[in-house]
Design an enzyme around this catalytic site. Structure first.
Site, PDB file in Angstrom:
ATOM      1  N   ASP A 170     171.724 -49.733 -17.709  1.00  0.00           N
ATOM      2  CA  ASP A 170     171.167 -48.403 -18.185  1.00  0.00           C
ATOM      3  C   ASP A 170     172.145 -48.046 -19.402  1.00  0.00           C
ATOM      4  O   ASP A 170     173.217 -48.564 -19.291  1.00  0.00           O
ATOM      5  CB  ASP A 170     171.347 -47.268 -17.313  1.00  0.00           C
ATOM      6  CG  ASP A 170     170.640 -46.165 -17.738  1.00  0.00           C
ATOM      7  OD1 ASP A 170     169.616 -45.972 -18.647  1.00  0.00           O
ATOM      8  OD2 ASP A 170     171.345 -45.115 -17.518  1.00  0.00           O
ATOM      9  N   ASP A 216     172.718 -44.712 -21.429  1.00  0.00           N
ATOM     10  CA  ASP A 216     173.511 -43.641 -21.337  1.00  0.00           C
ATOM     11  C   ASP A 216     174.391 -43.280 -19.867  1.00  0.00           C
ATOM     12  O   ASP A 216     173.610 -43.317 -18.794  1.00  0.00           O
ATOM     13  CB  ASP A 216     172.923 -42.030 -21.737  1.00  0.00           C
ATOM     14  CG  ASP A 216     172.351 -42.425 -23.069  1.00  0.00           C
ATOM     15  OD1 ASP A 216     172.788 -42.765 -23.933  1.00  0.00           O
ATOM     16  OD2 ASP A 216     170.966 -42.175 -23.318  1.00  0.00           O
TER      17      ASP A 216
END
Length: 203
Positions: free
Chosen positions: A7, A9
């Protein structure tokens, strides 16, 4: 090929804080200015450890603010280039940057649709697997919310949840249980390396 799906952020790159009213989207455009993107602490050493174990790296990210009219999709090209450059500075390569621009509740017609790529669905991982010949059962998904875990589990990967305070709902289910949990990306890399050593020894 075996992969580490990341992922963006809060996992691979630093996550800017919310505003005083708890809105995450208010800084979205600033956060996605490519020059502002910074790797999270320990990301370089973590990924170098995994690269030595022959893992390849792919970013898989929900970007619903495109559907909400807060971001032009063209911004993502600069984001992908910035991530590639940041990893290159760490003597690493980024093999793929996949994002979902959709949100069924969005306001921009082409993107305000149901899709198969928005996590917790596994579409981004499956697309990367198809395009790059990835062995999903030998791969890992690393993220800081249970949607990441569910997407990885649905795709057939092992999963690591970074318990860094971003996941607040903890809506559990059979597909939302991570293989392991870690406080940060470097700790996750150490866990994966340890798992790899055990697996290699068993073989």
């Amino acid at each position: 090929m075996k992969a580490i799906f990341l992922d963006k952020d809060g996992a691979l790159v630093d996550h800017l804080p919310q505003d005083a009213e708890g809105r995450a989207g208010w800084q979205e455009e600033r956060r996605l200015e490519p020059r502002r993107i910074r790797l999270s602490s320990g990301a370089g050493p973590a990924l170098r450890l995994l690269a030595r174990l022959d893992y390849r790296f792919f970013v898989v990210s929900n970007q619903a603010d495109i559907a909400r009219g807060r971001l032009p999709e063209a911004t993502m090209h600069g984001v992908g280039d910035r991530l590639t450059d940041l990893l290159f500075r760490e003597n690493l390569g980024l093999d793929g940057f996949y994002y979902c621009p959709h949100d069924p509740l969005g306001s921009v017609a082409p993107y305000a649709v149901e899709c198969h790529c928005r996590k917790p669905l596994p579409g981004l991982l499956l697309k990367a697997s198809f395009e790059h010949g990835i062995d999903l059962r030998a791969s890992w998904m690393i993220g800081n919310v249970l949607h990441d875990v569910e997407a990885g589990n649905r795709a057939g990967c092992r999963t690591v949840l970074l318990d860094n305070g971003v996941e607040t709902e903890w809506r559990l289910g059979p597909r939302r249980i991570p293989t392991r949990m870690a406080p940060d990306l470097y700790a996750a890399a150490v866990l994966i390396a340890g798992h790899q050593q055990v697996h290699d020894h068993d073989e």
